[in-house]
Design a protein around this motif. Structure first.
Motif: not given
Length: 464
Positions: A6-35
């Motif tokens: 319950e505390k974990l899900f509450a923590f993730i909900r509270k910081n949802a934008l930060i996690f979403y942006a971090g994953i989005g930037m992680g995808i960018y890192r994959c895109a420029h390393e993939w070639p």
């Protein structure tokens, strides 16, 4: 267990934008390393590599530099609001178009050398522009959130890239195309989710504003050059796994502390973590005689600490001054790419220089530059205004003076700030990772020191 979840899900909900942006930037890192991964693995299935030679990565880096320069010209020269749909979609479109050539290679087509070279530059250009978008977004966040986004992006890269590269070449290419094609959606959503206090767009700094970054630019050039020299001198493998582990280690330490301490995680702590990591990463590779695999981990850890440090500085300055982070962030990225690539090219030349001496001198110069730029800041008093806009900083200072006048302890002062913000006991418990009982105990002592008997009386006191 249920309480923990319950505390974990509450923590993730509270910081949802930060996690979403971090994953989005992680995808960018994959895109420029993939070639780099793709070119190294296609030969295993009988498909000719896209480009033969040790300087393959330079084509992607050239694309990144060109892409960043072009994107800066388009954003600041023709669309100062930086809200054009074309500009938003352009980075994703370039990566997708560039990846069509590798897709054709896997399908047995022969696009020709010119198309192959162009595709690598296009992928790099799209990745460079995508970085510009993410650094602009991070400049709108409080610096602690920037640290969290960057750290999560390294963790996301550690998880996602092995998944993307763990399948056959055809499926991997299709996955990276799909991820790149949706990157503009992630960037657009993140921008729409942050409050924009200004009616006008954030202005670029211009040449005068960039002059204030002179010492940081110097450090970036010296460190990136040392990174390139050290990596070339040890002939590092640059494997997906070892690079990922190296990136992840400092990111996890910094991420845990940043979430645990909140806005008390200031620059001083970041310097104290990042500088030793960068120092050990550079010195260990050349002087400790460790294995190539562990060398790769150490160098990657040094570079991820470098990323966290310098881009947090850029974004915190942009956040405080209400200016755009894209221009100084892109300049640092361009300087880092050029310096590292020049070092690698230099080490590939058959010169009569003693490479050991060159590496040693470069590393010592890096340490000297780091000391000149950062160490004087380590002893400075922790100043929340570095991480907050002027209005919030003044309010925090006022509340700290009130807390000090009432004799509140350090922990009571933290709880006091959250109470004044209107946080409930449960929210304070989740933010500080302490029990509700501990929050009630701290609150009770705070009420006593302010001469009130309940939360209602406390709120009424500060409403007045």
């Amino acid at each position: 267990m249920d309480r923990f979840l319950e505390k974990l899900f509450a923590f993730i909900r509270k910081n949802a934008l930060i996690f979403y942006a971090g994953i989005g930037m992680g995808i960018y890192r994959c895109a420029h390393e993939w070639p780099l991964w793709f070119n190294a693995t296609v030969t295993q299935v009988g498909v000719p590599p896209l480009f033969v030679g040790e300087s393959f990565f330079l084509l992607v880096d050239v694309g990144k530099v060109v892409g960043l320069i072009v994107y800066l010209i388009l954003c600041y020269g023709f669309d100062k609001h930086r809200r054009s749909s074309v500009l938003l979609i352009l980075p994703s479109a370039l990566i997708v178009v560039g990846c069509l050539v590798p897709l054709g290679v896997v399908l047995g087509l022969d696009p020709g050398e010119t198309a192959i070279l162009a595709s690598l530059v296009l992928i790099g250009a799209g990745a460079g522009m995508l970085f510009g978008q993410w650094i602009e977004f991070c400049g709108c966040l409080p610096p602690v959130k920037v640290i969290q986004v960057f750290a999560i992006s390294f963790a996301a890269r550690f998880v996602l890239l092995p998944i993307i590269t763990g399948v056959d070449e055809l499926l991997s290419t299709l996955v990276i195309i799909c991820l790149a094609a949706t990157s503009f959606v992630q960037v657009s959503f993140c921008f729409s989710a942050i409050p924009i206090a200004e009616d006008r767009p954030r202005e670029g700094l211009g040449a005068k504003g960039l002059s204030g970054y002179g010492m940081l630019f110097l450090f970036v050039c010296v460190f990136a050059f040392a990174y390139g020299v050290g990596g070339s001198a040890t002939q590092l493998s640059h494997s997906t796994h070892e690079t990922g582990v190296g990136n992840l280690l400092p990111s996890l330490v910094i991420l845990i502390l940043a979430f645990k301490m909140g806005d008390r995680f200031d620059r001083t702590i970041l310097y104290a973590i990042a500088l030793p990591l960068m120092t050990v990463g550079l010195i260990g590779v050349e002087f400790l005689g460790i294995s190539l695999s562990f060398s790769q981990v150490m160098v990657s850890a040094a570079y991820s600490a470098f990323d966290l440090l310098v881009y947090t500085m850029v974004c915190s300055n942009a956040y405080r001054s209400r200016t755009s982070a894209m221009l100084p962030g892109s300049c640092i990225r361009i300087l880092a790419l050029i310096a590292a690539d020049l070092a690698i090219l230099l080490m590939h030349l058959n010169l009569s220089w003693n490479r050991g001496v060159l590496v040693t001198v470069t590393i010592l110069a890096t340490l000297a530059a780091g000391i000149a730029v950062f160490v004087p800041l380590l002893g400075s008093q922790r100043d929340y205004s570095r991480f907050q806009p002027e209005g919030e900083s003044a309010e925090r200072k006022r509340l700290e003076d009130i807390a000090a006048s009432r004799g509140l302890s350090a922990r009571e002062t933290t709880v006091f700030h959250l109470l004044v913000k209107g946080k409930s006991a449960t929210e304070i418990s989740e933010e500080l990772f302490i029990s509700n009982g501990a929050v009630r105990a701290h609150s009770s002592r705070i009420y006593d020191k302010f001469g009130v008997h309940s939360r209602k009386d406390f709120d009424a006191l500060f409403d007045r």
